[in-house]
Scaffold this active site. Structure first.
Site, PDB file in Angstrom:
ATOM      1  N   TYR A 183       2.073   5.228   6.598  1.00 14.55           N
ATOM      2  CA  TYR A 183       2.737   4.392   5.595  1.00 14.55           C
ATOM      3  C   TYR A 183       4.076   3.883   6.115  1.00 14.55           C
ATOM      4  CZ  TYR A 183       5.620   3.310   1.526  1.00 14.55           C
ATOM      5  OH  TYR A 183       6.485   2.703   0.652  1.00 14.55           O
ATOM      6  N   THR A 222      11.141   0.846   2.593  1.00 14.10           N
ATOM      7  CA  THR A 222      11.134   2.260   2.225  1.00 14.10           C
ATOM      8  C   THR A 222      12.013   3.130   3.125  1.00 14.10           C
ATOM      9  OG1 THR A 222       9.682   4.208   2.029  1.00 14.10           O
ATOM     10  CG2 THR A 222       9.066   2.553   3.633  1.00 14.10           C
ATOM     11  N   TRP A 266      11.859   7.219  -3.359  1.00 10.23           N
ATOM     12  CA  TRP A 266      11.505   8.092  -4.489  1.00 10.23           C
ATOM     13  C   TRP A 266      11.452   7.291  -5.804  1.00 10.23           C
ATOM     14  CZ3 TRP A 266      14.410  13.450  -4.193  1.00 10.23           C
ATOM     15  CH2 TRP A 266      14.348  13.958  -2.884  1.00 10.23           C
ATOM     16  N   TYR A 270       0.889  -1.165   0.000  1.00 12.35           N
ATOM     17  CA  TYR A 270       0.000   0.000   0.000  1.00 12.35           C
ATOM     18  C   TYR A 270       0.924   1.211   0.000  1.00 12.35           C
ATOM     19  CZ  TYR A 270      -3.699   3.243   1.490  1.00 12.35           C
ATOM     20  OH  TYR A 270      -4.595   4.273   1.563  1.00 12.35           O
TER      21      TYR A 270
END
Length: 307
Positions: A144, A120, A169, A80
């Site tokens: 997130y 991430t 990114w 997600y």
């Protein structure tokens, strides 16, 4: 019954001539690039599952679906990723990024499969002033980042022999991303404002996909957390200016502070990733961000002209 099932899985793996690899998130940016690289790769037998074939929010059926394919290696690229929307959908983000990842890690532990999962830079709070190493302190600023961080923890608990690659990114010719959005807006508008106080480095999804394939082909599995983004350091403003110059647009771009562009989710001000470990361990190539951006825009222009 479970012991018999595990024995069956093990036996079926030993008779295979090629490793069986399952990729989640096959229609995402990274998944699409992996599909392009692996689809005709004779060294592996590959299966690509999209969100319909593997609905991660339905955590109770994940084991059964994975069991249909009996993978030797799972590349978990699905997530997600709607960062701002996650603030208003925390339960869904939690189910997909944390609980589903936990189910996949548990499956790998039960059936002896290897796991390579994507995480991430948003697991960091952005307070650093030096490139972030894999053992830097984590402190997510938004839903997130928190759900991805919990996913990392679940992997390390249930499948500690896994490889986790944090990236940042991400952009590609596939899907929605900053580069494609900028290309469109720079051609539609005369003026744009872009934040200049968030520092990092972009990741061309094709470069990351190539690095993953190199790791798979190396035949040496070194568990742990790794960082991967393109080389170099820049702000979103710098990124936008370069995109404008590469496409020959004339739009005026004004640098602004993050505080002037409030969003539902907070972003780390500094999330430049140190890539030393992945380069040292797997001998992967990490291209400079401008070279990769130039390549991507050339491909995008080619696709537009072909259509």
């Amino acid at each position: 019954m479970q012991d018999n099932q595990e024995t069956t899985h093990t036996e079926s793996r030993t008779t295979r001539h090629r490793p069986r690899i399952l990729i989640t998130g096959s229609n995402g940016q990274l998944g699409s690039e992996l599909k392009k690289l692996l689809r005709n790769e004779e060294a592996f037998e590959t299966f690509f599952l999209d969100r319909k074939q593997l609905p991660l929010e339905q955590t109770l059926i994940i084991h059964d679906i994975l069991g249909m394919y009996e993978p030797d290696i799972i590349i978990h690229a699905a997530a997600y990723t709607a960062v701002d929307k996650a603030e208003s959908e925390p339960e869904l983000a939690h189910a997909i990024n944390h609980l589903a990842t936990e189910e996949i890690a548990q499956y790998c532990r039960l059936h002896g499969a290897k796991l390579l999962a994507i995480s991430t830079d948003y697991v960091f709070d952005g307070h650093s002033s030096e490139p972030l190493t894999e053992d830097a302190a984590t402190a997510p600023l938004n839903v997130y980042g928190l759900t991805k961080w919990k996913g990392e923890q679940a992997i390390q608990k249930w499948a500690p022999e896994s490889i986790i690659i944090r990236t940042a990114w991400v952009y590609s010719t596939y899907g929605n991303n900053f580069v494609k959005t900028m290309i469109r807006l720079l051609q539609e508008r005369e003026e744009l404002s872009v934040v200049h106080d968030q520092i990092g480095s972009p990741t061309y999804a094709r470069d990351l996909a190539k690095a993953i394939v190199d790791i798979l082909k190396a035949g040496e599995w070194h568990p742990g957390i790794y960082h991967y983004s393109n080389e170099g350091q820049l702000s979103w403003y710098d990124f936008a200016i370069t995109i404008r110059d590469l496409i020959g647009a004339t739009c005026q771009i004004t640098p602004i502070l993050t505080s002037q562009y409030p969003t539902p989710a907070k972003r780390p001000a500094y999330s430049l990733l140190d890539k030393s470990k992945i380069k040292r361990t797997f001998n992967v190539q990490v291209p400079f961000w401008l070279d990769s951006l130039t390549e991507m825009i050339a491909l995008e222009n080619q696709e537009v002209s072909d259509n």
